[in-house]
Design a protein around this motif. Structure first.
Motif, short mmCIF file in Angstrom:
data_model
loop_
_atom_site.label_atom_id
_atom_site.label_comp_id
_atom_site.label_asym_id
_atom_site.label_seq_id
_atom_site.Cartn_x
_atom_site.Cartn_y
_atom_site.Cartn_z
N TYR A 36 0.80 -1.02 -0.19
CA TYR A 36 -0.20 -0.31 0.16
C TYR A 36 0.77 1.40 0.43
O TYR A 36 0.23 2.38 0.01
CB TYR A 36 -0.86 -0.36 0.68
CG TYR A 36 -2.13 -0.85 1.00
CD1 TYR A 36 -3.24 -0.09 0.45
CD2 TYR A 36 -2.43 -2.15 1.65
CE1 TYR A 36 -4.35 -0.89 -1.10
CE2 TYR A 36 -4.04 -3.29 0.66
CZ TYR A 36 -4.75 -1.94 0.05
OH TYR A 36 -5.58 -2.79 -0.43
N GLN A 38 2.00 4.40 -1.31
CA GLN A 38 1.40 5.52 -2.18
C GLN A 38 3.44 6.16 -3.35
O GLN A 38 2.52 6.96 -3.62
CB GLN A 38 1.37 6.84 -1.54
CG GLN A 38 -0.02 6.52 -0.15
CD GLN A 38 -0.75 6.83 -0.83
OE1 GLN A 38 -1.60 5.29 -1.44
NE2 GLN A 38 -2.00 7.45 -1.43
N THR A 43 1.07 2.71 -7.00
CA THR A 43 -0.32 3.48 -7.64
C THR A 43 0.30 3.85 -9.09
O THR A 43 -0.84 4.33 -9.34
CB THR A 43 0.12 4.60 -6.77
OG1 THR A 43 0.84 5.81 -6.79
CG2 THR A 43 -0.33 4.77 -5.65
N GLU A 50 -2.90 1.34 -11.69
CA GLU A 50 -1.80 0.45 -9.92
C GLU A 50 -1.25 -0.71 -10.70
O GLU A 50 -1.08 -1.69 -11.45
CB GLU A 50 -3.28 0.23 -9.04
CG GLU A 50 -4.06 1.33 -8.73
CD GLU A 50 -4.63 2.03 -9.58
OE1 GLU A 50 -5.10 1.46 -10.78
OE2 GLU A 50 -5.46 3.38 -9.22
N ARG A 89 -2.50 9.21 6.93
CA ARG A 89 -2.26 7.81 5.43
C ARG A 89 -1.74 6.56 6.34
O ARG A 89 -2.59 5.74 6.61
CB ARG A 89 -1.47 7.93 4.35
CG ARG A 89 -0.98 6.36 3.68
CD ARG A 89 -2.27 6.45 2.99
NE ARG A 89 -2.44 5.72 1.89
CZ ARG A 89 -2.88 4.31 1.34
NH1 ARG A 89 -4.60 5.24 1.41
NH2 ARG A 89 -2.88 3.21 0.87
#
Length: 127
Positions: A36, A38, A43, A50, A89
Motif C-alpha cells: 500500500y 503511495q 499507484t 496501479e 495515510r
C-alpha cells in the motif's frame, strides 16, 4: 488529525507499531505497508495504472526516515524507499487495515496469484 506518539519497528515479526495521541495503536505488517505504498511504482502515475505488488510476504523495513513533521519514509529491504507515509495515510491504513488487506488478497486471487493468507480468506468466505 491524530499525531503519532510512538513508532516501533519490530523487525523479527516484520511489524511496525504506531501509537497516536488519540489513544489508537495500530500494528502494520511490513508486507501490508509495502503493497500500500503511495509511490508511483505502486499507484502508477494516473488512475487505472496501479501495479499489483507480488511476493512481498517476506519484505522487511530496514530504516525509517522522518519527512518534515508530517510523514515518514520507509526503507524496505527489497530496495523500495520512494513511498512517503503521511500521518493521515498511516492512520487511515490502521483504521481500515482489515478491509484493505482483504481487498489486496482478493485482487491477488482475481489476478491468479497465490498467497498464504488466501487459504484463510477462502475458508471464511465459504469457498
Amino acid at each position: 488529525m491524530p499525531q503519532p506518539t510512538d513508532i516501533k519497528l519490530k523487525q523479527t515479526s516484520r511489524t511496525l507499531v504506531i501509537s497516536f495521541d488519540d489513544g489508537q495503536t495500530f500494528d502494520y505488517s511490513c508486507e501490508f505497508l509495502r503493497v500500500y505504498s503511495q509511490s508511483a511504482e505502486v499507484t502508477g502515475h494516473a488512475p487505472g495504472q496501479e501495479v499489483l505488488q507480488l511476493d512481498k510476504q517476506q519484505v522487511n523495513i530496514d530504516a525509517i526516515s522522518p519527512v518534515g513533521n508530517y510523514a515518514i519514509r520507509l526503507h524496505f529491504d527489497d530496495g523500495h524507499d520512494s513511498g512517503i507515509y503521511t500521518w493521515e495515510r498511516l492512520y487511515d491504513l490502521g483504521e481500515h487495515y482489515q478491509n484493505y488487506w482483504v481487498d489486496y488478497l482478493r485482487r491477488l486471487m482475481r489476478a491468479g496469484h497465490s498467497h498464504p493468507a488466501l487459504t484463510q480468506l477462502q475458508k471464511e468466505s465459504g469457498k
